[in-house]
Write a protein that holds these residues in place. Sequence first.
Motif, PDB file in Angstrom:
ATOM      1  N   PHE A   1       0.823  -1.210   0.000  1.00 55.68           N
ATOM      2  CA  PHE A   1       0.000   0.000   0.000  1.00 55.68           C
ATOM      3  C   PHE A   1       0.855   1.256   0.000  1.00 55.68           C
ATOM      4  N   MET A   2       0.201   2.373  -0.299  1.00 55.52           N
ATOM      5  CA  MET A   2       0.849   3.666  -0.113  1.00 55.52           C
ATOM      6  C   MET A   2       0.392   4.222   1.232  1.00 55.52           C
ATOM      7  N   ASP A   3       1.004   5.347   1.601  1.00 53.13           N
ATOM      8  CA  ASP A   3       0.785   5.901   2.934  1.00 53.13           C
ATOM      9  C   ASP A   3      -0.681   6.140   3.288  1.00 53.13           C
ATOM     10  N   ASP A   4      -1.498   6.482   2.276  1.00 55.80           N
ATOM     11  CA  ASP A   4      -2.903   6.785   2.561  1.00 55.80           C
ATOM     12  C   ASP A   4      -3.683   5.550   3.012  1.00 55.80           C
ATOM     13  N   ALA A   5      -3.102   4.377   2.895  1.00 55.51           N
ATOM     14  CA  ALA A   5      -3.817   3.154   3.273  1.00 55.51           C
ATOM     15  C   ALA A   5      -3.143   2.446   4.443  1.00 55.51           C
ATOM     16  N   GLN A   6      -2.560   3.225   5.343  1.00 53.08           N
ATOM     17  CA  GLN A   6      -1.869   2.646   6.506  1.00 53.08           C
ATOM     18  C   GLN A   6      -2.796   1.722   7.307  1.00 53.08           C
ATOM     19  N   GLN A   7      -4.112   2.087   7.401  1.00 53.04           N
ATOM     20  CA  GLN A   7      -5.016   1.226   8.189  1.00 53.04           C
ATOM     21  C   GLN A   7      -5.134  -0.155   7.563  1.00 53.04           C
ATOM     22  N   TRP A   8      -5.178  -0.186   6.223  1.00 50.31           N
ATOM     23  CA  TRP A   8      -5.265  -1.495   5.564  1.00 50.31           C
ATOM     24  C   TRP A   8      -3.986  -2.290   5.778  1.00 50.31           C
ATOM     25  N   ALA A   9      -2.871  -1.583   5.717  1.00 52.51           N
ATOM     26  CA  ALA A   9      -1.591  -2.262   5.947  1.00 52.51           C
ATOM     27  C   ALA A   9      -1.594  -2.893   7.337  1.00 52.51           C
ATOM     28  N   ASP A  10      -2.093  -2.144   8.334  1.00 51.90           N
ATOM     29  CA  ASP A  10      -2.156  -2.671   9.701  1.00 51.90           C
ATOM     30  C   ASP A  10      -3.129  -3.842   9.783  1.00 51.90           C
ATOM     31  N   GLN A  11      -4.299  -3.648   9.160  1.00 54.33           N
ATOM     32  CA  GLN A  11      -5.341  -4.671   9.259  1.00 54.33           C
ATOM     33  C   GLN A  11      -4.916  -6.001   8.629  1.00 54.33           C
ATOM     34  N   PHE A  12      -4.272  -5.942   7.461  1.00 52.80           N
ATOM     35  CA  PHE A  12      -3.927  -7.178   6.748  1.00 52.80           C
ATOM     36  C   PHE A  12      -2.465  -7.583   6.935  1.00 52.80           C
ATOM     37  N   GLN A  13      -1.778  -6.896   7.819  1.00 53.91           N
ATOM     38  CA  GLN A  13      -0.353  -7.156   8.079  1.00 53.91           C
ATOM     39  C   GLN A  13       0.486  -7.131   6.803  1.00 53.91           C
ATOM     40  N   HIS A  14       0.398  -5.993   6.156  1.00 56.66           N
ATOM     41  CA  HIS A  14       1.253  -5.681   5.016  1.00 56.66           C
ATOM     42  C   HIS A  14       2.009  -4.399   5.349  1.00 56.66           C
ATOM     43  N   SER A  15       2.839  -3.936   4.399  1.00 53.40           N
ATOM     44  CA  SER A  15       3.593  -2.697   4.624  1.00 53.40           C
ATOM     45  C   SER A  15       3.176  -1.629   3.629  1.00 53.40           C
ATOM     46  N   THR A  16       3.397  -0.383   4.030  1.00 53.05           N
ATOM     47  CA  THR A  16       3.292   0.735   3.095  1.00 53.05           C
ATOM     48  C   THR A  16       4.699   0.995   2.543  1.00 53.05           C
ATOM     49  N   SER A  17       4.780   1.878   1.553  1.00 52.68           N
ATOM     50  CA  SER A  17       6.098   2.220   0.999  1.00 52.68           C
ATOM     51  C   SER A  17       6.988   2.862   2.059  1.00 52.68           C
ATOM     52  N   THR A  18       6.402   3.698   2.928  1.00 51.81           N
ATOM     53  CA  THR A  18       7.233   4.318   3.974  1.00 51.81           C
ATOM     54  C   THR A  18       7.584   3.301   5.059  1.00 51.81           C
ATOM     55  N   GLY A  19       6.691   2.336   5.301  1.00 46.91           N
ATOM     56  CA  GLY A  19       6.992   1.269   6.264  1.00 46.91           C
ATOM     57  C   GLY A  19       8.172   0.434   5.779  1.00 46.91           C
ATOM     58  N   ALA A  20       8.184   0.135   4.481  1.00 43.01           N
ATOM     59  CA  ALA A  20       9.318  -0.603   3.900  1.00 43.01           C
ATOM     60  C   ALA A  20      10.595   0.212   4.071  1.00 43.01           C
ATOM     61  N   ALA A  21      10.485   1.534   3.894  1.00 34.81           N
ATOM     62  CA  ALA A  21      11.661   2.406   4.030  1.00 34.81           C
ATOM     63  C   ALA A  21      12.150   2.433   5.478  1.00 34.81           C
ATOM     64  N   ARG A  22      11.228   2.493   6.435  1.00 33.90           N
ATOM     65  CA  ARG A  22      11.644   2.479   7.851  1.00 33.90           C
ATOM     66  C   ARG A  22      12.362   1.166   8.179  1.00 33.90           C
ATOM     67  N   THR A  23      11.866   0.062   7.598  1.00 29.34           N
ATOM     68  CA  THR A  23      12.513  -1.228   7.832  1.00 29.34           C
ATOM     69  C   THR A  23      13.919  -1.237   7.214  1.00 29.34           C
ATOM     70  N   ALA A  24      14.051  -0.670   6.015  1.00 25.24           N
ATOM     71  CA  ALA A  24      15.364  -0.629   5.344  1.00 25.24           C
ATOM     72  C   ALA A  24      16.372   0.185   6.152  1.00 25.24           C
ATOM     73  N   LEU A  25      15.885   1.272   6.741  1.00 25.23           N
ATOM     74  CA  LEU A  25      16.754   2.096   7.600  1.00 25.23           C
ATOM     75  C   LEU A  25      17.270   1.276   8.776  1.00 25.23           C
ATOM     76  N   ALA A  26      16.316   0.586   9.443  1.00 29.12           N
ATOM     77  CA  ALA A  26      16.687  -0.209  10.622  1.00 29.12           C
ATOM     78  C   ALA A  26      17.621  -1.350  10.240  1.00 29.12           C
ATOM     79  N   ALA A  27      17.408  -1.932   9.056  1.00 34.17           N
ATOM     80  CA  ALA A  27      18.232  -3.071   8.610  1.00 34.17           C
ATOM     81  C   ALA A  27      19.589  -2.612   8.093  1.00 34.17           C
ATOM     82  N   LYS A  28      19.803  -1.295   8.046  1.00 36.12           N
ATOM     83  CA  LYS A  28      21.035  -0.711   7.490  1.00 36.12           C
ATOM     84  C   LYS A  28      21.286  -1.244   6.078  1.00 36.12           C
TER      85      LYS A  28
END
Length: 376
Positions: A286-313
């Motif tokens: 999903f994109m950022d506007d669908a964060q609730q769906w990402a939470d509901q279905f346990q998927h990521s948004t594009s920014t969520g993927a980016a936050r994970t990439a940051l943490a994973a270095k």
Amino acid sequence: MGIELHILGTSSARPTSKRQVSGSLVQCEDGIAVIDAGEGFQTRYAAQRKRLKLFDKGTSLRAARVHVVCLTHGHLDHTWGLLPWMHTMSLDKREVPLLVLGPTSPEAFDSLCAGTGVPDSSASAELARQITGWQSLGGTSAELGYSVRWVLGDVVNDRWMELNDDGSTSLLSSMPQPEGWKRNKLHPLPSNHSVPSCSWMLESKGSLGKFNRLMSAELRLSDEEKLRLSSGEDIKRVDGSLLKATDFRGEDRPGTRLIVSGDTSEMAESLSTVGGVDVLVHEATFMDDAQQWADQFQHSTSTGAARTALAAKAKHLVLTHFSARINDANLPVAEAKGVLAESGIQVTAAMDGDRIHISNSGSITHRFWAENGWKA
Ligand SMILES: [Zn+2]
Ligand SMILES: [Zn+2]
């Protein structure tokens, strides 16, 4: 050669006119691992081989080099193309053994070990259900004519078992690696989804730089001196001169790490703590506007993927697994770039047919499929 990932499907849940469901192959010098094989996998695999033949003669993806299939979870857009392809390999008289690895739940693991089958409470997409079903549909070594090992893991607790052709199970002491693989290792990393799931990491060992034989010949070193220098020891020669081991070595080759996330909500602990990742291929359903769906279905948004990439270095983030609502992949890339701005982490979006290459020296190239060849 390094590592090369061929991404054959980039849509989530169902195919669209431009994107097919999940499926990819990662090639390393030990062989090839398939990571997920959704509906139509073998057709897309054959198409990619044809493209390579036409536009990049040096590379081939022969099925005999595929030693292992790593499933991220049991949702059908990640698994439903596996058995038909296995049947085709049987028609093609495959002889090489095939290992299939995938995650299951702790409850299903216990129940299977106890011989009481898959518990009723397990998800309909539980992999153990599919595997036992596939075995009854001819997915056995005896019927296929080549050796198949079906291995399930309670990934969170690192417990592994084999589902035998006769319906029994065998407990394994650890997750088996593909036969004959020496320089590359597969690691499951538990992820967060509505069914038991994991990401897969291919880790390629680094190596010491090449020993300078020419220099050692010029100095007329003895075999013993060469051995000591090449093992990293500095030596003092009879004439009093000091030889430093580092002067006889080329640059070391660093190890490399490629991760394919499968489906997961953002910041799965195993991903955010693994560190030292070269390429993270992460779902961005999903994109950022669908964060609730990402939470509901346990998927990521594009920014969520980016936050994970940051943490994973990670050095490079590749977005994939797009919902049919996303028509223009530049949009999720722009959102992810907003998060990664200062970090120096590269981000690209995958299209079907793309190739991601990590060279032995660690340089990363995303080659985009463009109808008449790949463009970096
Ligand atoms: Zn999916
Ligand atoms: Zn899923």
